[in-house]
Motif scaffolding. Structure first.
Motif, PDB file in Angstrom:
ATOM      1  N   ALA A   1       0.845  -1.198   0.000  1.00 15.76           N
ATOM      2  CA  ALA A   1       0.000   0.000   0.000  1.00 15.76           C
ATOM      3  C   ALA A   1       0.880   1.247   0.000  1.00 15.76           C
ATOM      4  CB  ALA A   1      -0.917   0.013   1.217  1.00 15.76           C
ATOM      5  N   LEU A   2       0.531   2.199  -0.863  1.00 13.74           N
ATOM      6  CA  LEU A   2       1.294   3.434  -0.998  1.00 13.74           C
ATOM      7  C   LEU A   2       0.379   4.640  -0.932  1.00 13.74           C
ATOM      8  CD1 LEU A   2       3.625   2.517  -4.013  1.00 13.74           C
ATOM      9  CD2 LEU A   2       4.151   2.345  -1.568  1.00 13.74           C
ATOM     10  N   HIS A   3       0.952   5.765  -0.512  1.00 14.26           N
ATOM     11  CA  HIS A   3       0.307   7.076  -0.591  1.00 14.26           C
ATOM     12  C   HIS A   3       1.229   7.983  -1.383  1.00 14.26           C
ATOM     13  CE1 HIS A   3      -1.999   6.299   3.440  1.00 14.26           C
ATOM     14  NE2 HIS A   3      -2.388   5.510   2.446  1.00 14.26           N
ATOM     15  N   CYS A   4       0.645   8.830  -2.233  1.00 12.80           N
ATOM     16  CA  CYS A   4       1.481   9.688  -3.069  1.00 12.80           C
ATOM     17  C   CYS A   4       0.735  10.978  -3.402  1.00 12.80           C
ATOM     18  CB  CYS A   4       1.862   8.965  -4.354  1.00 12.80           C
ATOM     19  SG  CYS A   4       2.993   9.885  -5.402  1.00 12.80           S
ATOM     20  N   TYR A   5       1.384  12.116  -3.146  1.00 11.97           N
ATOM     21  CA  TYR A   5       0.787  13.415  -3.444  1.00 11.97           C
ATOM     22  C   TYR A   5       1.651  14.239  -4.393  1.00 11.97           C
ATOM     23  CZ  TYR A   5      -2.584  12.236   0.097  1.00 11.97           C
ATOM     24  OH  TYR A   5      -3.580  11.598   0.802  1.00 11.97           O
ATOM     25  N   MET A   6       2.561  13.590  -5.088  1.00 13.18           N
ATOM     26  CA  MET A   6       3.356  14.276  -6.105  1.00 13.18           C
ATOM     27  C   MET A   6       2.424  14.803  -7.190  1.00 13.18           C
ATOM     28  SD  MET A   6       6.370  11.448  -6.348  1.00 13.18           S
ATOM     29  CE  MET A   6       7.256  10.914  -4.881  1.00 13.18           C
ATOM     30  N   ASN A   7       2.769  15.952  -7.763  1.00 15.00           N
ATOM     31  CA  ASN A   7       1.808  16.613  -8.653  1.00 15.00           C
ATOM     32  C   ASN A   7       2.075  16.399 -10.136  1.00 15.00           C
ATOM     33  OD1 ASN A   7       3.994  18.246  -9.078  1.00 15.00           O
ATOM     34  ND2 ASN A   7       3.090  20.101  -8.215  1.00 15.00           N
ATOM     35  N   SER A   8       2.843  15.356 -10.478  1.00 13.45           N
ATOM     36  CA  SER A   8       3.002  15.012 -11.888  1.00 13.45           C
ATOM     37  C   SER A   8       2.936  13.500 -12.045  1.00 13.45           C
ATOM     38  CB  SER A   8       4.330  15.537 -12.442  1.00 13.45           C
ATOM     39  OG  SER A   8       5.420  14.770 -11.968  1.00 13.45           O
ATOM     40  N   ALA A   9       2.409  13.068 -13.173  1.00  9.03           N
ATOM     41  CA  ALA A   9       2.260  11.642 -13.410  1.00  9.03           C
ATOM     42  C   ALA A   9       3.615  10.942 -13.510  1.00  9.03           C
ATOM     43  CB  ALA A   9       1.448  11.408 -14.679  1.00  9.03           C
ATOM     44  N   SER A  10       4.592  11.600 -14.108  1.00 11.32           N
ATOM     45  CA  SER A  10       5.913  10.983 -14.228  1.00 11.32           C
ATOM     46  C   SER A  10       6.534  10.754 -12.851  1.00 11.32           C
ATOM     47  CB  SER A  10       6.834  11.837 -15.089  1.00 11.32           C
ATOM     48  OG  SER A  10       6.969  13.139 -14.554  1.00 11.32           O
ATOM     49  N   SER A  11       6.288  11.681 -11.917  1.00 10.76           N
ATOM     50  CA  SER A  11       6.799  11.510 -10.552  1.00 10.76           C
ATOM     51  C   SER A  11       6.084  10.360  -9.845  1.00 10.76           C
ATOM     52  CB  SER A  11       6.625  12.805  -9.757  1.00 10.76           C
ATOM     53  OG  SER A  11       7.398  13.842 -10.307  1.00 10.76           O
TER      54      SER A  11
ATOM     55  N   LYS B   1       5.373  -7.461  -5.537  1.00 10.75           N
ATOM     56  CA  LYS B   1       3.998  -7.522  -5.069  1.00 10.75           C
ATOM     57  C   LYS B   1       3.138  -6.508  -5.822  1.00 10.75           C
ATOM     58  CE  LYS B   1       4.466 -10.543  -1.682  1.00 10.75           C
ATOM     59  NZ  LYS B   1       3.666 -11.780  -1.561  1.00 10.75           N
ATOM     60  N   PRO B   2       1.837  -6.784  -5.946  1.00 14.31           N
ATOM     61  CA  PRO B   2       0.937  -5.773  -6.524  1.00 14.31           C
ATOM     62  C   PRO B   2       0.960  -4.489  -5.686  1.00 14.31           C
ATOM     63  CG  PRO B   2      -0.162  -7.895  -6.352  1.00 14.31           C
ATOM     64  CD  PRO B   2       1.120  -8.013  -5.585  1.00 14.31           C
ATOM     65  N   ILE B   3       0.511  -3.398  -6.299  1.00 13.99           N
ATOM     66  CA  ILE B   3       0.455  -2.098  -5.631  1.00 13.99           C
ATOM     67  C   ILE B   3      -0.993  -1.701  -5.382  1.00 13.99           C
ATOM     68  CG2 ILE B   3       0.943   0.384  -5.866  1.00 13.99           C
ATOM     69  CD1 ILE B   3       3.433  -1.325  -5.399  1.00 13.99           C
ATOM     70  N   TRP B   4      -1.266  -1.246  -4.178  1.00 10.76           N
ATOM     71  CA  TRP B   4      -2.524  -0.558  -3.857  1.00 10.76           C
ATOM     72  C   TRP B   4      -2.160   0.895  -3.538  1.00 10.76           C
ATOM     73  CZ3 TRP B   4      -7.122  -3.001  -0.895  1.00 10.76           C
ATOM     74  CH2 TRP B   4      -7.438  -4.258  -1.453  1.00 10.76           C
ATOM     75  N   MET B   5      -2.553   1.840  -4.392  1.00 16.84           N
ATOM     76  CA  MET B   5      -2.312   3.256  -4.129  1.00 16.84           C
ATOM     77  C   MET B   5      -3.525   3.774  -3.357  1.00 16.84           C
ATOM     78  SD  MET B   5      -0.248   5.824  -4.364  1.00 16.84           S
ATOM     79  CE  MET B   5       0.951   5.442  -5.642  1.00 16.84           C
ATOM     80  N   THR B   6      -3.436   3.747  -2.031  1.00 21.94           N
ATOM     81  CA  THR B   6      -4.625   3.986  -1.210  1.00 21.94           C
ATOM     82  C   THR B   6      -4.858   5.451  -0.846  1.00 21.94           C
ATOM     83  OG1 THR B   6      -3.329   3.299   0.729  1.00 21.94           O
ATOM     84  CG2 THR B   6      -4.735   1.656  -0.303  1.00 21.94           C
ATOM     85  N   GLU B   7      -3.960   6.329  -1.217  1.00 27.61           N
ATOM     86  CA  GLU B   7      -4.208   7.774  -1.158  1.00 27.61           C
ATOM     87  C   GLU B   7      -3.433   8.415  -2.304  1.00 27.61           C
ATOM     88  OE1 GLU B   7      -3.325   9.871   2.459  1.00 27.61           O
ATOM     89  OE2 GLU B   7      -4.270   8.355   3.748  1.00 27.61           O
ATOM     90  N   PHE B   8      -4.112   9.250  -3.087  1.00 27.34           N
ATOM     91  CA  PHE B   8      -3.385  10.008  -4.102  1.00 27.34           C
ATOM     92  C   PHE B   8      -4.240  11.165  -4.598  1.00 27.34           C
ATOM     93  CE2 PHE B   8      -6.066   7.683  -6.966  1.00 27.34           C
ATOM     94  CZ  PHE B   8      -6.071   8.363  -8.187  1.00 27.34           C
TER      95      PHE B   8
END
Length: 425
Positions: free
Chosen positions: A187-197, A210-217
């Motif tokens: 599980a990951l959280h990410c608030y970077m403001n560009s798709a490449s980031s 392992k698969p990724i769950w992006m649970t906050e973005f």
């Protein structure tokens, strides 16, 4: 405006003619749909308070969580009726196993989210060793109830020595009683403001296998100028998540939020915002959804885009077309492609019930634009230059496409265009 006058001719390929494993295989005709199913990946991180929220969002989401082990009985009922799954979370070690058991029984989902941002001092706040002390309880409960654990949700943090989420996870997985085999996904959280980031961040965790769950973005870091900027970010990141087979689920943060920056609100005054309309109506990249010949099809209901070209770790990011709410005065659909530019493409499924002679595009261009049209990956033909001088127009391109199931790719060879709908006839 200029029209393409040359006849584009395409025929269906038989299995013998199309035995290249690199080409997509069409599903049996009995499995074809003429409407897209909602995405099984798409969700929200949000503590639903109003039944109206579920009504507004249910068309586009399949799951949600609220950083707790249960939701209210009212929201639970609304979610169940909408076939939207709730996933419980053990925010830290202070949780009720009885609540989780009751929740899982209602929603019949097999996942449980582990600790929330342990490397942040104002969240779960645990060193890897401290988290490992609590891990056996969660692991034993999950095993006894046939649940799959999603790892502690990681972000760049404020816990001394553990600002890097990879550092925290590396140390956690070698603790006594802890194994990477204990978890189903990261599980990951990410608030970077560009798709490449965002892609670069996701790539950092590929090493765990392992698969990724992006649970906050959402876009937040570095400031977001306005709602249009947030929608532009969403257009690219959601496409990347949908196209990436290693991203299993993702959840927008968050539908209701204090008005203003960073403009991530999906709902304001009990109505979908422009961002909300894009998120709910975004393509699910449903590979069994085919445009039916003779019927108008949303330009945004594509099976794939060029975003698929950059999903693997280490590959360069490939920017997806930009979306926004409909501006075409004749549109019957809520959103449209705002901009698809040179070297970008969208691909549609086509269920041709008869031989087709015309591809009708509802578009708006400011500059002369040329498409390359490819059917089933075998042949491609360039159109003549198309221009509408900034007005929405219907452009008809002569084609010859045989009856049957096809995959039709529209690639912009030169120029830029907005696209509202397509019609094969």
């Amino acid at each position: 405006m200029a029209l393409a006058h040359s006849l584009l001719s395409f025929t269906a390929c038989s299995d013998d003619e199309n035995n290249d494993d690199s080409n997509a295989v069409n599903p049996p005709a009995s499995e074809v749909r003429h409407v897209m199913n909602r995405s099984a990946k798409r969700g929200v991180g949000y503590n639903f308070r109003l039944p109206e929220d579920m009504f507004l969002l249910k068309g586009g989401i399949s799951w949600f969580y609220n950083w707790a082990t249960k939701t209210s009985s009212t929201v639970q009922e609304e979610a169940k009726n909408a076939n939207v799954t709730f996933v419980p979370m053990t925010w830290n070690n202070n949780y009720s196993e009885d609540d989780i058991t009751a929740t899982v029984k209602v929603f019949d989902d097999k996942y449980i989210l582990a600790f929330n941002e342990p490397n942040l001092v104002d969240q779960a706040r645990m060193t890897p060793a401290q988290a490992a002390e609590f891990w056996p309880r969660l692991k034993e409960y999950a095993k006894a109830n046939d649940l799959k654990i999603i790892s502690p949700a990681m972000n760049y943090g404020t816990l001394p020595g553990y600002s890097d989420p990879v550092t925290w996870l590396d140390e956690f997985f070698v603790q006594p009683g802890v194994s990477i085999d204990d978890i189903h996904a990261i599980a990951l959280h990410c608030y970077m403001n560009s798709a490449s980031s965002v892609k670069g961040y996701v790539d950092k965790f590929a090493k765990y296998g392992k698969p990724i769950w992006m649970t906050e973005f959402c876009a937040w870091d570095g400031g977001v100028a306005d709602a249009d900027a947030q929608i532009a970010y969403m257009s690219e990141v959601v496409a990347y998540f949908e196209e990436n087979p290693n991203v299993e689920r993702y959840a927008w943060f968050e539908p209701r939020h204090t008005p203003g920056a960073p403009y991530m609100q999906l709902i304001v005054n009990d109505e979908l915002t422009d961002a909300g309309k894009v998120y709910v109506n975004f393509s699910s990249f449903d590979k069994q959804a085919y445009a039916l010949s003779g019927s108008q099809w949303p330009a945004t209901s594509y099976q794939s885009t060029n975003a698929s070209e950059g999903v693997e770790a280490g590959k360069a990011y490939s920017a997806a077309p930009s979306l926004h709410v409909a501006t075409d005065p004749e549109s019957i659909f809520p959103i449209e492609i705002k901009s698809i530019t040179t070297k970008k493409w969208v691909e549609y499924g086509l269920d041709a019930r008869y031989e087709l002679s015309t591809l009708s595009l509802r578009l708006k261009t400011l500059v002369p634009t040329t498409f390359t049209i490819t059917v089933d990956g075998k042949e491609s033909v360039d159109t003549e230059e198309l221009t509408t001088k900034g007005e929405w127009k219907t452009v008809e391109i002569p084609v010859s496409i045989s009856g049957g199931l096809h995959n039709v790719r529209l690639a912009v060879k030169k120029g830029s265009t907005s696209l509202s709908s397509i019609l094969f006839k």
